[in-house]
Design a protein around this motif. Structure first.
Motif, PDB file in Angstrom:
ATOM      1  N   ASP A 228       0.841  -1.186   0.000  1.00 29.55           N
ATOM      2  CA  ASP A 228       0.000   0.000   0.000  1.00 29.55           C
ATOM      3  C   ASP A 228       0.887   1.253   0.000  1.00 29.55           C
ATOM      4  O   ASP A 228       1.529   1.560   1.001  1.00 29.55           O
ATOM      5  CB  ASP A 228      -0.886  -0.047   1.264  1.00 29.55           C
ATOM      6  N   PRO A 229       0.922   1.984  -1.132  1.00 30.72           N
ATOM      7  CA  PRO A 229       1.849   3.124  -1.225  1.00 30.72           C
ATOM      8  C   PRO A 229       1.494   4.261  -0.268  1.00 30.72           C
ATOM      9  O   PRO A 229       2.372   4.983   0.196  1.00 30.72           O
ATOM     10  CB  PRO A 229       1.729   3.566  -2.683  1.00 30.72           C
ATOM     11  N   ASP A 230       0.201   4.404   0.063  1.00 31.08           N
ATOM     12  CA  ASP A 230      -0.193   5.484   0.977  1.00 31.08           C
ATOM     13  C   ASP A 230       0.314   5.222   2.390  1.00 31.08           C
ATOM     14  O   ASP A 230       0.772   6.130   3.084  1.00 31.08           O
ATOM     15  CB  ASP A 230      -1.715   5.645   0.995  1.00 31.08           C
ATOM     16  N   ALA A 231       0.214   3.941   2.800  1.00 37.50           N
ATOM     17  CA  ALA A 231       0.710   3.591   4.129  1.00 37.50           C
ATOM     18  C   ALA A 231       2.208   3.847   4.207  1.00 37.50           C
ATOM     19  O   ALA A 231       2.718   4.350   5.209  1.00 37.50           O
ATOM     20  CB  ALA A 231       0.411   2.125   4.439  1.00 37.50           C
ATOM     21  N   TYR A 232       2.905   3.521   3.112  1.00 34.91           N
ATOM     22  CA  TYR A 232       4.348   3.748   3.108  1.00 34.91           C
ATOM     23  C   TYR A 232       4.647   5.234   3.218  1.00 34.91           C
ATOM     24  O   TYR A 232       5.507   5.655   3.979  1.00 34.91           O
ATOM     25  CB  TYR A 232       4.979   3.186   1.826  1.00 34.91           C
ATOM     26  N   GLN A 233       3.891   6.011   2.459  1.00 33.52           N
ATOM     27  CA  GLN A 233       4.159   7.438   2.434  1.00 33.52           C
ATOM     28  C   GLN A 233       3.920   8.082   3.798  1.00 33.52           C
ATOM     29  O   GLN A 233       4.704   8.915   4.246  1.00 33.52           O
ATOM     30  CB  GLN A 233       3.295   8.106   1.371  1.00 33.52           C
ATOM     31  N   SER A 234       2.845   7.667   4.464  1.00 36.35           N
ATOM     32  CA  SER A 234       2.588   8.298   5.756  1.00 36.35           C
ATOM     33  C   SER A 234       3.662   7.889   6.763  1.00 36.35           C
ATOM     34  O   SER A 234       4.045   8.682   7.622  1.00 36.35           O
ATOM     35  CB  SER A 234       1.173   7.983   6.259  1.00 36.35           C
ATOM     36  N   TRP A 235       4.167   6.670   6.622  1.00 39.74           N
ATOM     37  CA  TRP A 235       5.288   6.258   7.494  1.00 39.74           C
ATOM     38  C   TRP A 235       6.536   7.091   7.189  1.00 39.74           C
ATOM     39  O   TRP A 235       7.234   7.543   8.093  1.00 39.74           O
ATOM     40  CB  TRP A 235       5.561   4.770   7.253  1.00 39.74           C
ATOM     41  N   ALA A 236       6.772   7.321   5.892  1.00 33.36           N
ATOM     42  CA  ALA A 236       7.965   8.058   5.493  1.00 33.36           C
ATOM     43  C   ALA A 236       7.923   9.497   6.010  1.00 33.36           C
ATOM     44  O   ALA A 236       8.951  10.081   6.343  1.00 33.36           O
ATOM     45  CB  ALA A 236       8.121   8.044   3.973  1.00 33.36           C
ATOM     46  N   LEU A 237       6.711  10.056   6.088  1.00 34.82           N
ATOM     47  CA  LEU A 237       6.592  11.448   6.539  1.00 34.82           C
ATOM     48  C   LEU A 237       6.620  11.558   8.061  1.00 34.82           C
ATOM     49  O   LEU A 237       6.854  12.624   8.620  1.00 34.82           O
ATOM     50  CB  LEU A 237       5.281  12.054   6.011  1.00 34.82           C
ATOM     51  N   ASP A 238       6.365  10.451   8.730  1.00 37.41           N
ATOM     52  CA  ASP A 238       6.212  10.464  10.169  1.00 37.41           C
ATOM     53  C   ASP A 238       7.563  10.233  10.844  1.00 37.41           C
ATOM     54  O   ASP A 238       7.775   9.239  11.528  1.00 37.41           O
ATOM     55  CB  ASP A 238       5.214   9.367  10.559  1.00 37.41           C
ATOM     56  N   ARG A 239       8.484  11.166  10.629  1.00 39.27           N
ATOM     57  CA  ARG A 239       9.806  10.980  11.213  1.00 39.27           C
ATOM     58  C   ARG A 239       9.860  11.571  12.605  1.00 39.27           C
ATOM     59  O   ARG A 239       9.328  12.642  12.864  1.00 39.27           O
ATOM     60  CB  ARG A 239      10.874  11.643  10.333  1.00 39.27           C
ATOM     61  N   ASP A 240      10.507  10.855  13.496  1.00 40.22           N
ATOM     62  CA  ASP A 240      10.706  11.383  14.840  1.00 40.22           C
ATOM     63  C   ASP A 240      12.152  11.090  15.218  1.00 40.22           C
ATOM     64  O   ASP A 240      12.499   9.979  15.590  1.00 40.22           O
ATOM     65  CB  ASP A 240       9.736  10.704  15.805  1.00 40.22           C
ATOM     66  N   ASP A 241      12.979  12.113  15.093  1.00 39.95           N
ATOM     67  CA  ASP A 241      14.409  11.895  15.248  1.00 39.95           C
ATOM     68  C   ASP A 241      14.827  11.510  16.664  1.00 39.95           C
ATOM     69  O   ASP A 241      15.924  11.041  16.893  1.00 39.95           O
ATOM     70  CB  ASP A 241      15.187  13.144  14.811  1.00 39.95           C
ATOM     71  N   ASP A 242      13.925  11.770  17.639  1.00 41.29           N
ATOM     72  CA  ASP A 242      14.295  11.440  19.019  1.00 41.29           C
ATOM     73  C   ASP A 242      14.060   9.977  19.338  1.00 41.29           C
ATOM     74  O   ASP A 242      14.488   9.467  20.353  1.00 41.29           O
ATOM     75  CB  ASP A 242      13.485  12.293  19.998  1.00 41.29           C
ATOM     76  N   LEU A 243      13.312   9.331  18.466  1.00 34.99           N
ATOM     77  CA  LEU A 243      12.884   7.970  18.768  1.00 34.99           C
ATOM     78  C   LEU A 243      13.832   6.956  18.137  1.00 34.99           C
ATOM     79  O   LEU A 243      13.701   6.590  16.996  1.00 34.99           O
ATOM     80  CB  LEU A 243      11.468   7.771  18.227  1.00 34.99           C
ATOM     81  N   LEU A 244      14.837   6.554  18.921  1.00 30.76           N
ATOM     82  CA  LEU A 244      15.762   5.554  18.418  1.00 30.76           C
ATOM     83  C   LEU A 244      15.597   4.277  19.226  1.00 30.76           C
ATOM     84  O   LEU A 244      15.475   4.319  20.442  1.00 30.76           O
ATOM     85  CB  LEU A 244      17.204   6.058  18.554  1.00 30.76           C
ATOM     86  N   PHE A 245      15.589   3.167  18.547  1.00 34.04           N
ATOM     87  CA  PHE A 245      15.475   1.896  19.238  1.00 34.04           C
ATOM     88  C   PHE A 245      16.834   1.219  19.270  1.00 34.04           C
ATOM     89  O   PHE A 245      17.368   0.874  18.229  1.00 34.04           O
ATOM     90  CB  PHE A 245      14.493   0.981  18.506  1.00 34.04           C
TER      91      PHE A 245
END
Lengths: 289, 323
Positions: A228-245
């Motif tokens: 699903d390209p939309d799901a991928y895109q929303s994940w790609a836009l949802d960056r949170d640089d503080d959240l490292l695992f």
């Protein structure tokens, strides 16, 4: 002193390659950062990414796997993929990987891909293609693409399996058959369940599958569901640089799992192919009826 | 199909036709689809922000052969492939009464970058084995996200630049040279130095009196280019775990396949590749190999010059620069 650039930029290969002299590759001369900064440009279509979280990952990888750099691959691949949040079109730009390798984290390239000295080359050096090279060889591109091609939807666990086995990473990654997700997942399942877990076994399995793929259409036998390209895109836009695992595996884009029935079907087919495949060092034991 | 198959495959031609293209549901001008070049140009200046492209396709298969042949469960699919983004997607097609198969191929902007390849494959059950590949088209389409006129691109990109300007720092070491060949990227580039006095004027000249020296210079450039391409391509060849060389793909493979027959005419392509790689890894200087490479480069240079395309392209690019 913070010598790392603030943002990840795109460094054209033609500009990068000139700086990779033998002396630089042998670690005897520094990479000329000033010349690189002059040649690097922002990626034309990509939002700027800060390098800080990438640096954090790289430092942690080198701390954790200090004496065993190869083992950093399964740890770093999913985390790098998760931190960068690139689309495939963005990741296809070799310039980003060049900049990452020459300017942001050259220490990692030297650490992970330090060459061995040999009779022919008495001074050890890093292969040029680890800095500027095809996606399956370049130090960071290979990890990102391994994560992208071997993840099962949001699940990065198959990526860990793939990167634990250098033969999968080095051989399978460059083969077009693994671009079909059920094929990739079926191979990894046989690696994970011990059928083909060793290097030679994995290598033989991948080659047998690849050879069979020239006359069999795995896509027809085991259809995939379009991600699903939309799901991928929303994940790609949802960056949170503080959240490292560091301990837990992050979650990838939730763009749809590989159809289970297709993976099952190919797993059985590949199991049969593997049983007949020549494995280096494996003795053929004929059963006496 | 060129390969040998251990089961019967289609002899008749399989062909794919693109009937219409839509960007975000708006039809693309017909001029953007070139059947003769088998190319669709999806890049339009007015609409760079499209998200989805849909291509309506129709595949023609040799129907009578299929009906009378040993194949069952026959299906037909369009396959979209782009190496740079590692996308390989299969779209199944639906049979029509006429015997052709129709369907839609969908491209998502985020998953493509440059040139994608679109081909058709026919699959069926043969001899009790499901999913056998029994036919594919010989001539795949190119879906081009970069070009605005539909034309297939092969060979070397040519650009006129000033070698001593700041933006081309990587060419600075060569600023006194008339040309430079760069093989480090995804496609090889021939740089022509604007700063080199007289070069642009000579190559761009349409005067008959300049023709001879023009041709001489062009064949020199072409020979240089082919030699560089070949050397770079050969050095990129990797060997598998049994020490057999692997074709490197892309322009490197094209170059090798084009030149090897002139370098080692008595060898099959695979054997020639093996021979070359072995010779280069020996420390005896490779024997007459380098002479042979120069010869093959000269053959390629002659071919390109005789075709006239190289000359015209150079002349055109010089004139465009003038405007």
């Amino acid at each position: 002193m913070n010598q790392f650039p603030e943002h990840l930029l795109s460094l054209p290969s033609e500009a990068a390659i000139g700086h990779l002299t033998e002396a630089v590759l042998q670690g005897r001369a520094p990479i000329p950062t000033r010349a690189i900064d002059r040649a690097a440009r922002p990626h034309p279509a990509m939002e700027l990414r800060t390098t800080a979280p990438i640096r954090e990952l790289i430092d942690e990888a080198q701390r954790r796997f200090e004496d065993t750099p190869t083992e950093a691959d399964p740890w770093l691949a999913p985390r790098l993929h998760s931190v960068l949040r690139l689309t495939r079109a963005e990741a296809a730009d070799g310039g980003l990987w060049n900049h990452l390798a020459l300017r942001v984290a050259s220490d990692y390239v030297f650490w992970r891909h330090a060459g061995r000295s040999s009779k022919l080359h008495p001074v050890s050096k890093v292969n040029r293609s680890r800095f500027v090279g095809p996606f399956h060889t370049q130090a960071f591109a290979r990890l990102w693409w391994a994560a992208e091609l071997f993840r099962d939807g949001y699940d990065y666990q198959p990526v860990v399996v793939a990167c634990q086995n250098q033969d999968i990473l080095n051989t399978a990654l460059r083969m077009t058959v693994v671009l079909h997700r059920p094929t990739a997942q079926a191979i990894l399942r046989l690696v994970a369940d011990g059928t083909a877990s060793g290097g030679r076994e994995a290598n033989a399995l991948v080659k047998a599958v690849n050879a069979a793929g020239s006359t069999l259409s795995f896509e027809t036998i085991a259809p995939d569901a379009e991600p699903d390209p939309d799901a991928y895109q929303s994940w790609a836009l949802d960056r949170d640089d503080d959240l490292l695992f560091f301990e837990k595996l992050p979650e990838g884009p939730d763009d749809g799992r590989t159809p289970l029935a297709s993976v099952n079907r190919l797993t059985e087919l590949f199991r049969k192919l593997f049983a007949d495949a020549p494995v280096r060092g494996r003795k053929v034991i004929k059963e006496i009826p | 199909m060129r390969k040998l198959f251990p089961y019967p495959v289609l002899v008749g031609e399989v062909d794919l036709e693109i009937r219409q293209a839509r960007l975000d549901d708006v039809p693309v001008e017909f001029s953007m689809i070139s059947a003769s070049q088998r190319t669709v140009a999806l890049h339009e200046i007015e609409r760079t922000s499209w998200q989805t492209a849909v291509l309506e396709v129709r595949a023609r298969v040799p129907r009578r052969e299929l009906d009378s042949g040993p194949w069952t469960n026959v299906t037909c699919a369009a396959m979209l492939f782009e190496r740079r983004t590692n996308v390989r997607t299969v779209f199944s097609l639906t049979p029509e009464q006429s015997g052709s198969w129709v369907g839609e191929v969908v491209l998502h902007r985020d998953r493509h970058l440059g040139r994608a390849e679109l081909a058709v494959q026919v699959v069926g059950t043969v001899g009790g084995v499901d999913g056998r590949l029994i036919g594919q088209d010989r001539n795949p389409w190119t879906i081009d996200l970069l070009a605005s006129t539909p034309a297939k691109k092969h060979g070397v990109k040519m650009v006129w630049v000033d070698f001593s300007s700041e933006e081309n720092a990587h060419l600075l070491p060569f600023r006194t040279d008339p040309w430079a060949v760069d093989t480090s990227g995804d496609e090889p580039t021939l740089y022509l130095n604007k700063r080199f006095e007289g070069l642009e004027a000579l190559l761009g000249s349409g005067r008959a009196a300049d023709r001879d020296v023009q041709n001489l210079l062009l064949s020199h450039i072409a020979k240089d280019t082919w030699t560089t391409l070949f050397n770079s391509a050969v050095q990129s060849v990797q060997t598998d775990d049994r020490g057999r060389p692997e074709w490197p793909g892309g322009w490197r493979e094209n170059t090798l396949r084009r030149m090897l027959p002139d370098i080692l005419p008595d060898h099959s392509p695979d054997d020639a590749l093996k021979e070359i790689v072995t010779r280069l890894s020996n420390d005896d200087g490779g024997g007459d190999l380098h002479t042979r490479v120069l010869h093959a480069a000269a053959v390629q240079a002659r071919l390109t010059r005789n075709l006239g395309g190289f000359v015209r392209a150079l002349r055109r690019s010089a004139q465009e620069e003038d405007q």
